[in-house]
Design an enzyme around this catalytic site. Structure first.
Site, PDB file in Angstrom:
ATOM      1  N   LYS A  45      43.630  36.051  35.013  1.00  0.00           N
ATOM      2  CA  LYS A  45      44.911  36.056  34.300  1.00  0.00           C
ATOM      3  C   LYS A  45      45.069  37.193  33.296  1.00  0.00           C
ATOM      4  CE  LYS A  45      45.281  30.986  34.374  1.00  0.00           C
ATOM      5  NZ  LYS A  45      45.409  29.788  33.537  1.00  0.00           N
ATOM      6  N   LYS A  47      44.100  37.127  30.353  1.00  0.00           N
ATOM      7  CA  LYS A  47      44.496  36.470  29.102  1.00  0.00           C
ATOM      8  C   LYS A  47      43.259  35.900  28.435  1.00  0.00           C
ATOM      9  CE  LYS A  47      49.078  34.940  30.607  1.00  0.00           C
ATOM     10  NZ  LYS A  47      49.907  33.758  30.874  1.00  0.00           N
TER      11      LYS A  47
END
Length: 132
Positions: A45, A47
């Site tokens: 991701k 993230k």
């Protein structure tokens, strides 16, 4: 005994997470949850999680109905995790529908509907908006 396995990041635990874990647990009598490591979450991701993998593991382990929790280090090892934990059913959210059908030779694969109106991404955006 029917063993269920599911996987996720489970960062900033919310009602959608709780509901999918509850519904997964209803499909059997033992629920195992694979928690994406921080490194795996970053690789898929890009993230950073709010909570560390150790905190997320402890939080999910405390959820009623969850019997076992472990770290998922690699998406490519999902089949091995299914075998290691002797899972009869793999449960994933329906946003992943069809993506894990390759494991139907190892166990039943079930995609459960997500809880409408909530997601970690949406929740974090709302928190950031309030904070600014």
């Amino acid at each position: 005994m029917k063993r269920i396995i599911t996987f996720g990041t489970f960062d900033v635990l919310h009602v959608g997470h709780i509901r999918i874990l509850q519904r997964a647990r209803l499909l059997g009598n033992h629920l195992t949850v694979g928690i994406s490591t921080d490194a795996l979450n970053w690789s898929k991701k890009q993230k950073k999680t709010v909570y560390s993998q150790f905190d997320r593991l402890e939080i999910v382990k405390a959820v009623a109905g969850v019997d076992e929790v472990f770290f998922e280090h690699s998406l490519e090892e999902k089949g091995e995790y299914i075998k290691q934990h002797a899972a009869d059913v793999l449960v994933m959210g329906d946003d992943w529908a069809g993506r894990f059908d390759e494991f139907k030779s190892l166990c039943e694969v079930v995609y459960l509907p997500r809880t409408e109106g909530i997601s970690t991404t949406q929740l974090l955006a709302e928190i950031r908006a309030i904070a600014s």
